[in-house]
Design a protein around this motif. Sequence first.
Motif, mmCIF file in Angstrom:
data_model
loop_
_atom_site.group_PDB
_atom_site.id
_atom_site.type_symbol
_atom_site.label_atom_id
_atom_site.label_comp_id
_atom_site.label_asym_id
_atom_site.label_seq_id
_atom_site.Cartn_x
_atom_site.Cartn_y
_atom_site.Cartn_z
ATOM 1 N N GLY A 154 38.705 59.047 37.936
ATOM 2 C CA GLY A 154 40.127 59.310 37.786
ATOM 3 C C GLY A 154 40.980 58.063 37.680
ATOM 4 O O GLY A 154 42.191 58.112 37.911
ATOM 5 N N ARG A 155 40.369 56.929 37.305
ATOM 6 C CA ARG A 155 41.109 55.669 37.191
ATOM 7 C C ARG A 155 41.707 55.556 35.793
ATOM 8 O O ARG A 155 40.994 55.342 34.815
ATOM 9 N N THR A 156 43.006 55.692 35.698
ATOM 10 C CA THR A 156 43.678 55.577 34.410
ATOM 11 C C THR A 156 43.630 54.131 33.930
ATOM 12 O O THR A 156 43.930 53.214 34.697
ATOM 13 N N PRO A 157 43.238 53.879 32.683
ATOM 14 C CA PRO A 157 43.188 52.497 32.179
ATOM 15 C C PRO A 157 44.541 51.815 32.281
ATOM 16 O O PRO A 157 45.597 52.459 32.248
ATOM 17 N N THR A 158 44.514 50.514 32.426
ATOM 18 C CA THR A 158 45.755 49.737 32.464
ATOM 19 C C THR A 158 46.537 49.955 31.176
ATOM 20 O O THR A 158 45.956 49.957 30.082
ATOM 21 N N THR A 159 47.828 50.157 31.284
ATOM 22 C CA THR A 159 48.629 50.388 30.086
ATOM 23 C C THR A 159 48.649 49.137 29.218
ATOM 24 O O THR A 159 48.480 48.010 29.699
ATOM 25 N N SER A 160 48.872 49.341 27.947
ATOM 26 C CA SER A 160 48.894 48.221 27.009
ATOM 27 C C SER A 160 50.026 47.245 27.332
ATOM 28 O O SER A 160 49.881 46.024 27.172
ATOM 29 N N ASP A 161 51.151 47.758 27.820
ATOM 30 C CA ASP A 161 52.279 46.879 28.147
ATOM 31 C C ASP A 161 51.953 45.976 29.339
ATOM 32 O O ASP A 161 52.251 44.771 29.324
ATOM 33 N N ASP A 162 51.339 46.550 30.375
ATOM 34 C CA ASP A 162 50.955 45.739 31.533
ATOM 35 C C ASP A 162 49.954 44.661 31.135
ATOM 36 O O ASP A 162 50.028 43.516 31.594
ATOM 37 N N SER A 163 49.008 45.015 30.282
ATOM 38 C CA SER A 163 48.014 44.043 29.828
ATOM 39 C C SER A 163 48.682 42.907 29.057
ATOM 40 O O SER A 163 48.358 41.733 29.256
ATOM 41 N N ALA A 164 49.622 43.263 28.177
ATOM 42 C CA ALA A 164 50.324 42.247 27.390
ATOM 43 C C ALA A 164 51.124 41.312 28.292
ATOM 44 O O ALA A 164 51.126 40.089 28.101
ATOM 45 N N HIS A 165 51.798 41.865 29.294
ATOM 46 C CA HIS A 165 52.574 41.036 30.225
ATOM 47 C C HIS A 165 51.674 40.109 31.034
ATOM 48 O O HIS A 165 51.996 38.932 31.237
ATOM 49 N N ASP A 166 50.534 40.631 31.504
ATOM 50 C CA ASP A 166 49.620 39.816 32.311
ATOM 51 C C ASP A 166 49.048 38.654 31.506
ATOM 52 O O ASP A 166 49.000 37.511 31.987
ATOM 53 N N VAL A 167 48.605 38.942 30.279
ATOM 54 C CA VAL A 167 48.038 37.879 29.439
ATOM 55 C C VAL A 167 49.094 36.832 29.125
ATOM 56 O O VAL A 167 48.830 35.618 29.192
ATOM 57 N N SER A 168 50.302 37.268 28.799
ATOM 58 C CA SER A 168 51.380 36.328 28.482
ATOM 59 C C SER A 168 51.716 35.458 29.683
ATOM 60 O O SER A 168 51.917 34.234 29.557
ATOM 61 N N ALA A 169 51.798 36.064 30.862
ATOM 62 C CA ALA A 169 52.139 35.311 32.068
ATOM 63 C C ALA A 169 51.069 34.249 32.372
ATOM 64 O O ALA A 169 51.400 33.116 32.734
#
Length: 304
Positions: A154-169
């Motif tokens: 039941g683990r929902t994948p990380t949203t694309s927006d969160d992934s983009a923010h993390d990589v950018s940071a």
Amino acid sequence: MDWTLSGRRHSPSRRTSSSRYGRSRTYRERRSGTRRRGGARRVAGAGAIDGLARAGFVARGVVYIVIGILAVLVALGFGRHDLDRAGALTAIADEPFGELLLWLLVIGFVGLTLWRAVRAVDSAESGGHRLLDAVRAVVYAIAAWSTYQFLAHGRTPTTSDDSAHDVSARLLHTDGGRVLMIVLSLAVIAVGIAIVVRAIGKRFAERLRTGWMTYRTRDLVLRLGQAGHIARGVIVGAFGVFALQAALSDTPGRSKGLDATLRSFAQTSFGPLVLVLVALGLIAFGLYSFAEARWRRTLGGVPR
């Protein structure tokens, strides 16, 4: 005389159109589904890889169609899911037989992973294409694993927006990361433009057995392919633009994933119309993926 496997004769116009996207092949090549190029040898277990890869094309098509439908609903004011793979998985799970379909998606993503991995290590393509296949294999492996985790735990994948923010940071907080992010953003924009150009020129048709299609089917598949690839190119280019803005302003939050990128199209001066057009393009690419599952060319017994 030029005969198809079904015993029907091609019309002169059909022969001309077919030759546009690839040379004619022998009866044996059509039966085997392979075309030897550069002395390519048949890959061991090619039949299984071929079947899994084609199942993967179907899985990819389902995800694109679901995301496209969700985007249309958002444009009409009825959307409640994220416009990315995480949102697509959640939407599928809410439907009857959703769990079964998700298991089939896992199998499909595994098939795409195996197919790309085989192409990366045993391909007649250039080194650049082989590297790209290796990267895609990793992406599909992550998709398969995250879908399995969603089903099993039941683990929902990380949203694309969160992934983009993390990589950018992470990039912006490292030495030289800002310059690297600018370069990568420009590269992504170039890739998006290249996808659109290839779509306009119907270059994607080189990967298809267009000679096996009827005239109407070929015309429909090419139109779906053009619309779908153009939509993907526009989205990829938008990814790059938002990432470039984040790098230039040193603000990781300005980068966007698929969800925020699609929603941004609804905020243009044309309103939701742009989002609807892009969404329809994603649906078209999903349908085109189904066509790839049937008509993708093979080399050494493995889809090209």
